[in-house]
Design an enzyme around this catalytic site. Sequence first.
Site, PDB file in Angstrom:
ATOM      1  N   GLY A   1      -3.497  -7.287 -10.788  1.00 21.61           N
ATOM      2  CA  GLY A   1      -4.088  -8.428 -10.080  1.00 21.61           C
ATOM      3  C   GLY A   1      -3.430  -9.764 -10.350  1.00 21.61           C
ATOM      4  O   GLY A   1      -4.057 -10.815 -10.200  1.00 21.61           O
TER       5      GLY A   1
ATOM      6  N   ARG B   1      -3.737   1.472  -1.468  1.00 23.65           N
ATOM      7  CA  ARG B   1      -4.182   2.495  -0.522  1.00 23.65           C
ATOM      8  C   ARG B   1      -3.672   2.126   0.858  1.00 23.65           C
ATOM      9  O   ARG B   1      -3.667   0.948   1.239  1.00 23.65           O
ATOM     10  CB  ARG B   1      -5.714   2.582  -0.452  1.00 23.65           C
ATOM     11  CG  ARG B   1      -6.403   2.854  -1.743  1.00 23.65           C
ATOM     12  CD  ARG B   1      -6.051   4.174  -2.378  1.00 23.65           C
ATOM     13  NE  ARG B   1      -6.424   5.332  -1.570  1.00 23.65           N
ATOM     14  CZ  ARG B   1      -6.112   6.590  -1.888  1.00 23.65           C
ATOM     15  NH1 ARG B   1      -5.403   6.841  -2.976  1.00 23.65           N
ATOM     16  NH2 ARG B   1      -6.484   7.596  -1.128  1.00 23.65           N
TER      17      ARG B   1
ATOM     18  N   GLU C   1       6.810 -13.777  -6.252  1.00 21.94           N
ATOM     19  CA  GLU C   1       5.597 -13.409  -5.513  1.00 21.94           C
ATOM     20  C   GLU C   1       4.489 -14.402  -5.810  1.00 21.94           C
ATOM     21  O   GLU C   1       3.731 -14.813  -4.921  1.00 21.94           O
ATOM     22  CB  GLU C   1       5.134 -11.994  -5.902  1.00 21.94           C
ATOM     23  CG  GLU C   1       6.088 -10.885  -5.495  1.00 21.94           C
ATOM     24  CD  GLU C   1       5.553  -9.512  -5.855  1.00 21.94           C
ATOM     25  OE1 GLU C   1       4.361  -9.256  -5.632  1.00 21.94           O
ATOM     26  OE2 GLU C   1       6.337  -8.690  -6.375  1.00 21.94           O
TER      27      GLU C   1
ATOM     28  N   ASN D   1      -1.098 -11.283  -8.650  1.00 22.85           N
ATOM     29  CA  ASN D   1      -0.999 -12.076  -7.410  1.00 22.85           C
ATOM     30  C   ASN D   1      -2.362 -12.675  -7.051  1.00 22.85           C
ATOM     31  O   ASN D   1      -2.448 -13.827  -6.607  1.00 22.85           O
ATOM     32  CB  ASN D   1      -0.455 -11.226  -6.263  1.00 22.85           C
ATOM     33  CG  ASN D   1       1.056 -11.123  -6.298  1.00 22.85           C
ATOM     34  OD1 ASN D   1       1.753 -12.099  -6.046  1.00 22.85           O
ATOM     35  ND2 ASN D   1       1.577  -9.955  -6.646  1.00 22.85           N
TER      36      ASN D   1
ATOM     37  N   ARG E   1     -10.244   9.517   4.542  1.00 25.42           N
ATOM     38  CA  ARG E   1      -9.674   8.169   4.559  1.00 25.42           C
ATOM     39  C   ARG E   1     -10.513   7.246   5.463  1.00 25.42           C
ATOM     40  O   ARG E   1     -10.767   6.091   5.132  1.00 25.42           O
ATOM     41  CB  ARG E   1      -8.235   8.261   5.090  1.00 25.42           C
ATOM     42  CG  ARG E   1      -7.397   7.042   4.839  1.00 25.42           C
ATOM     43  CD  ARG E   1      -6.011   7.238   5.414  1.00 25.42           C
ATOM     44  NE  ARG E   1      -5.164   8.114   4.622  1.00 25.42           N
ATOM     45  CZ  ARG E   1      -4.536   7.741   3.499  1.00 25.42           C
ATOM     46  NH1 ARG E   1      -4.695   6.538   3.024  1.00 25.42           N
ATOM     47  NH2 ARG E   1      -3.761   8.577   2.853  1.00 25.42           N
TER      48      ARG E   1
ATOM     49  N   THR F   1       0.091  -4.862  10.056  1.00 26.18           N
ATOM     50  CA  THR F   1      -0.096  -4.110  11.294  1.00 26.18           C
ATOM     51  C   THR F   1      -0.289  -2.639  10.896  1.00 26.18           C
ATOM     52  O   THR F   1      -0.180  -2.300   9.709  1.00 26.18           O
ATOM     53  CB  THR F   1       1.134  -4.233  12.212  1.00 26.18           C
ATOM     54  OG1 THR F   1       2.272  -3.694  11.519  1.00 26.18           O
ATOM     55  CG2 THR F   1       1.416  -5.679  12.587  1.00 26.18           C
TER      56      THR F   1
ATOM     57  N   HIS G   1       4.786  -7.504  -0.303  1.00 25.27           N
ATOM     58  CA  HIS G   1       5.560  -6.313  -0.671  1.00 25.27           C
ATOM     59  C   HIS G   1       6.798  -6.784  -1.435  1.00 25.27           C
ATOM     60  O   HIS G   1       7.440  -7.761  -1.029  1.00 25.27           O
ATOM     61  CB  HIS G   1       5.963  -5.539   0.591  1.00 25.27           C
ATOM     62  CG  HIS G   1       6.689  -4.269   0.277  1.00 25.27           C
ATOM     63  ND1 HIS G   1       6.037  -3.146  -0.194  1.00 25.27           N
ATOM     64  CD2 HIS G   1       8.007  -3.962   0.309  1.00 25.27           C
ATOM     65  CE1 HIS G   1       6.939  -2.200  -0.423  1.00 25.27           C
ATOM     66  NE2 HIS G   1       8.139  -2.666  -0.120  1.00 25.27           N
TER      67      HIS G   1
END
Length: 208
Positions: A12, A91, A174, A14, A65, A141, A109
């Site tokens: 955690g 996930r 980041e 970020n 899922r 997306t 990412h």
Amino acid sequence: MKRIVILISGRGSNMEAIVRSCAEQAWPATVAAVVSNRSQAAGLAFAAERGIAAGVVDHRAFASRAEFDAALAAAIDAHAPDLVVLAGFMRILGPEFVRRFEGRLLNIHPSLLPAFPGLHTHRRVLETGCKVSGATVHFVTADLDHGPIVMQSVVPVLPDDTEDSLAARVLATEHRIYPISVDWFIRDRLRIQHGVVQQTEGAAQLLR
Ligand code: GRF
């Protein structure tokens, strides 16, 4: 006041950078909740200490899922967020989830997307002999680790780099580009045109 919900799976850091920037820079926003899919996520303790609602939706408790996604979406919606931030959330989210939060769902990412989506990014960067790497903040997306790019950072790959040393160099950037990106979003300074994100004031979307 805009409302932010942050999803994490682990450390955690970020999330921490965003929470700290929000407080220190007096953003017109509040981090309403931090939600993890893992109860062991270290970041939950930081959130709780800060008085932020910290919840867990454990993916292992769901048969599919889609059921997990629905429970997670409900947990998020309970906080009526203007923005949902994926910060080391490990996930894959299904198309229905993505559609529900489309346009207000950001991810980070640790590569220069569209290169190296998916896992083991730094290892693959080293194996490929890339001389630069970096991080990307993007709108989410349905296509994993794709979507309109808000901001990127670039760092050198050094000859004696290991996965850990490269990861640390990228992570430090980041922690700079994610808070900036979230700040832009909540101040309504991002426009997406033909799949390309423009910062409405012309601020640099590259950190080097
Ligand atoms: C970061 O490198 C992020 O880019 C990736 O997972 C890592 C999460 O780190 N998606 P943290 O949990 O924010 O410390």
